[in-house]
Enzyme design. Structure first.
Site, PDB file in Angstrom:
ATOM      1  N   PRO A  85       0.818  -1.222   0.000  1.00  0.00           N
ATOM      2  CG  PRO A  85      -0.685  -1.499   1.759  1.00  0.00           C
ATOM      3  CD  PRO A  85       0.582  -2.051   1.186  1.00  0.00           C
ATOM      4  CD  GLU A 129      -1.328  -5.530   9.307  1.00  0.00           C
ATOM      5  OE1 GLU A 129      -2.383  -6.136   9.468  1.00  0.00           O
ATOM      6  OE2 GLU A 129      -1.253  -4.426   8.722  1.00  0.00           O
ATOM      7  NE  ARG A 185      -3.850  -3.890 -22.745  1.00  0.00           N
ATOM      8  CZ  ARG A 185      -3.647  -2.694 -23.326  1.00  0.00           C
ATOM      9  NH1 ARG A 185      -2.692  -1.897 -22.866  1.00  0.00           N
ATOM     10  NH2 ARG A 185      -4.375  -2.295 -24.345  1.00  0.00           N
ATOM     11  CG  ASP A 221      -2.905   1.094 -24.018  1.00  0.00           C
ATOM     12  OD1 ASP A 221      -4.005   0.688 -24.447  1.00  0.00           O
ATOM     13  OD2 ASP A 221      -2.008   0.338 -23.640  1.00  0.00           O
TER      14      ASP A 221
END
Ligand SMILES: N#Cc1c(-c2ccc3ccn(Cc4ccc(CN5CCOCC5)cc4)c3c2)n[nH]c1N
Length: 244
Positions: A86, A113, A155, A170
């Site tokens: 995160p 964690e 991709r 894109d």
């Protein structure tokens, strides 16, 4: 490209057997190897976590298990190591394009964690280690993030997308679509439940179609992603009569 993924939930990566990535694996464009971290935990319970030093909620993944696993998987080689977290740097299309140039990636999927920070410290001395976040929300582990990154990178590899031009167009990629999200797309039938396809798309006039698509991309960017629109050249906005 070789991809190694280490996780306590290898079954999360079954989706990499299907669709674009699955076909790229069949063709040999991608060599994906998924490893069960617990194979390097030697106690009877295959323990991979312990309580955090300094207290706090939850558990932290043990450095010893990760060290043995990574050493075995890389066998002295030098993959680029990507660790979802995160607190990582944002995963962007630009980073996807950078990773797509690498011959070998190693993804370390944490749980609980997170992974003891000394693991990233240890391998930063030998490998390029990137701690990366796929967005500002909290997941329960790194597996879903790795699926996102593998698809975004995969991709971009030669031959994976049937239409190579698609990746060139894109959104977010450097070039004409930089800082723009894509506009609406349509297919047959021309009329569906009273909804018509915009006439310009049926006109066969490529210049008008291109202008309309860019205008719609700008309109949607201004509406949904004002922070991206703010980075657009003001001349672009004026030309398309778009005000912030
Ligand atoms: N990429 C990505 C991710 C992840 C991600 C990626 C990898 C792992 C490994 C474990 N987790 C769970 C986890 C949850 C919360 C926290 C924060 N802690 C701070 C101190 O208080 C307790 C909570 C840490 C770890 C992960 C989550 N979440 N969101 C992304 N965009």
């Amino acid at each position: 490209m070789r991809l190694d993924i280490i996780s306590i939930f290898p079954e999360y990566f079954a989706p990499l057997d299907v669709s674009l990535i699955g076909k790229a694996r069949e063709r040999g464009t991608l060599d994906v190897r998924v490893h069960q971290l617990r194979d390097w935990a030697h106690d009877v319970h295959k323990t991979v976590d312990d309580t955090p030093y300094g207290g706090g909620p939850g558990m932290v993944m043990k450095p010893e298990v990760w060290g043995e696993a990574i050493d075995d998987v890389i066998e002295g080689g030098s993959p680029r190591m990507v660790v979802p977290t995160p607190s990582g740097r944002p995963f962007t299309q630009e980073l996807a394009q950078e990773l797509a140039q690498e011959p070998w990636l190693l993804f370390a999927c944490g749980r609980y964690e997170g992974i003891d920070s000394r693991v990233m410290e240890e391998y930063s001395g030998r490998l390029r280690v990137d701690e990366v976040s796929i967005g500002d929300y909290v997941l329960a582990g790194g597996e879903v993030a790795v699926l996102v990154m593998v698809e975004a990178v995969g991709r971009l590899l030669p031959g994976v997308l049937g239409n190579a031009q698609s990746a060139v167009d894109d959104s977010f990629a450097p070039g004409a679509m930089r800082n723009l999200v894509e506009g609406p797309v349509y297919t047959k039938p021309p009329l569906w439940r009273g909804h018509e396809v915009p006439a310009v798309l049926l006109s066969g006039h490529h210049g008008n179609v291109a202008r309309w698509r860019r205008d719609e991309a700008i309109r949607r960017t201004v509406r949904n992603r004002p922070e991206l629109a703010a980075a657009l050249d003001p001349a672009t906005l004026d030309k398309h009569d778009r005000k912030l």
